[in-house]
Scaffold this motif. Structure first.
Motif, PDB file in Angstrom:
ATOM      1  N   THR A 199       5.789  12.401  -3.923  1.00 23.76           N
ATOM      2  CA  THR A 199       4.359  11.533  -2.991  1.00 23.76           C
ATOM      3  C   THR A 199       4.046  12.989  -2.140  1.00 23.76           C
ATOM      4  O   THR A 199       2.580  14.116  -2.727  1.00 23.76           O
ATOM      5  CB  THR A 199       4.931  11.305  -1.873  1.00 23.76           C
ATOM      6  OG1 THR A 199       4.663   9.902  -2.577  1.00 23.76           O
ATOM      7  CG2 THR A 199       3.087  11.036  -1.302  1.00 23.76           C
ATOM      8  N   ILE A 200       4.673  13.901  -1.762  1.00 24.09           N
ATOM      9  CA  ILE A 200       4.224  15.921  -1.250  1.00 24.09           C
ATOM     10  C   ILE A 200       3.795  16.433  -2.371  1.00 24.09           C
ATOM     11  O   ILE A 200       2.688  17.009  -1.806  1.00 24.09           O
ATOM     12  CB  ILE A 200       5.266  16.426  -0.206  1.00 24.09           C
ATOM     13  CG1 ILE A 200       6.058  15.072   0.847  1.00 24.09           C
ATOM     14  CG2 ILE A 200       4.895  17.190   0.100  1.00 24.09           C
ATOM     15  CD1 ILE A 200       7.183  15.672   1.751  1.00 24.09           C
ATOM     16  N   VAL A 201       4.170  16.971  -3.312  1.00 23.70           N
ATOM     17  CA  VAL A 201       4.208  17.134  -4.681  1.00 23.70           C
ATOM     18  C   VAL A 201       2.435  16.653  -4.810  1.00 23.70           C
ATOM     19  O   VAL A 201       1.685  18.457  -4.895  1.00 23.70           O
ATOM     20  CB  VAL A 201       4.812  17.319  -5.560  1.00 23.70           C
ATOM     21  CG1 VAL A 201       4.030  18.942  -6.746  1.00 23.70           C
ATOM     22  CG2 VAL A 201       6.323  18.271  -4.709  1.00 23.70           C
ATOM     23  N   ALA A 202       2.632  15.713  -5.104  1.00 23.90           N
ATOM     24  CA  ALA A 202       1.496  14.970  -5.519  1.00 23.90           C
ATOM     25  C   ALA A 202       0.024  14.701  -4.617  1.00 23.90           C
ATOM     26  O   ALA A 202      -1.285  15.220  -5.061  1.00 23.90           O
ATOM     27  CB  ALA A 202       1.663  13.723  -6.412  1.00 23.90           C
ATOM     28  N   VAL A 203      -0.163  14.807  -3.411  1.00 26.62           N
ATOM     29  CA  VAL A 203      -1.179  15.106  -2.235  1.00 26.62           C
ATOM     30  C   VAL A 203      -1.212  17.223  -1.992  1.00 26.62           C
ATOM     31  O   VAL A 203      -2.351  17.001  -1.798  1.00 26.62           O
ATOM     32  CB  VAL A 203      -0.749  14.337  -1.134  1.00 26.62           C
ATOM     33  CG1 VAL A 203      -0.386  13.162  -1.452  1.00 26.62           C
ATOM     34  CG2 VAL A 203       0.733  15.316  -0.250  1.00 26.62           C
TER      35      VAL A 203
END
Length: 265
Positions: free
Chosen positions: A204-208
């Motif tokens: 999620t962190i990478v995606a955002v």
């Protein structure tokens, strides 16, 4: 205010530039001349054993602590001259280790709270209800889109209370994103999560980061996640930087191994 005697020259292209930051609490040196940089679009992991000074550095950047020496520049501006309530306007948002959510409010309402710092309706206009309805509609729509982005759309109208911890972690990220930041400070986001939830959180962190063009300062004990998602890692011990570089370089550093394992360097 940044110390005029410190080296405040930031490298070209750095979004956040920390120079010679020193913090003392009485006779204890919590940060000892810490220096590092974060490039635009990078995830920077800040690691170290308990008491290394990670949280202190985090609180300097989020303007909770004022160092006695050093400089912290954000996009060329001296951050130490900015009060804590002013950093959101610069494009800086943060999440908290201990969730700072409103449990009786819905997920949508929690995210709308995060958009408050970017509101265009001033105090007087708000009191007179001038333009408020239009802004409320805009904020509500954007908050709903963020919930969908974080996989929380179906829960938008559920109260936060009673939801799984991993869900609440994603909710806090959505609320931070509602402020439309360029730079996101994340304080122990994996704390309390299962192994599966930690992997999901890292994704999620990478995606955002990619979706919203963010730079991220990640303070985290979960080494596997830090090493997997970070572009650069800064390792600390006793308030000092002991290593900096790619995850591969820092993982193999003898000083880092000694700090974590207690072995002789």
């Amino acid at each position: 205010m940044g110390d005029p005697g410190s080296d405040v020259t930031a490298p070209v292209g750095a979004l956040l530039s920390v120079r010679d930051v020193t913090v003392r609490f009485g006779g204890i040196v919590a940060l000892d001349g810490l220096t590092f940089d974060i490039a635009p679009g990078h995830i920077c992991g800040l690691i170290g054993p308990n008491g290394a000074g990670k949280t202190t550095m985090f609180n300097v950047v989020s303007r909770i602590y004022q160092p006695e020496f050093g400089s912290v520049r954000f996009d060329g501006q001296e951050l130490l001259d900015v009060p804590a309530h002013g950093i959101a306007r610069l494009g800086i948002a943060r999440t908290f280790q201990n969730l700072a959510l409103f449990p009786t409010m819905t997920l949508l309402e929690n995210v709308m709270v995060g958009a408050h710092s970017q509101g265009s309706v001033g105090f007087t206009r708000a009191m007179l209800r001038i333009g408020v309805a239009r802004e409320d509609r805009r904020i509500r729509h954007e908050a709903g889109e963020l919930l969908v982005e974080l996989g929380l759309g179906p829960l938008a109208h559920r109260p936060a209370a009673g939801l799984p911890f991993g869900t609440l972690k994603r909710l806090e990220i959505a609320r931070a994103l509602a402020a439309k930041p360029r730079f996101l400070l994340m304080d122990e986001p994996a704390a309390g999560l299962t192994h599966g939830e930690v992997d999901e959180l890292g994704d999620t962190i990478v995606a955002v980061r990619e979706r919203f063009g963010l730079s991220v300062l990640l303070v985290e004990h979960h080494m596997a996640m830090v090493m997997r998602i970070s572009d650069r890692v800064v390792a600390m011990d006793f308030g000092r930087k002991i290593a900096e570089g790619t995850p591969e370089v820092v993982r193999a550093d003898r000083g880092v191994i000694a700090a974590y394992l207690g072995a002789s360097a």
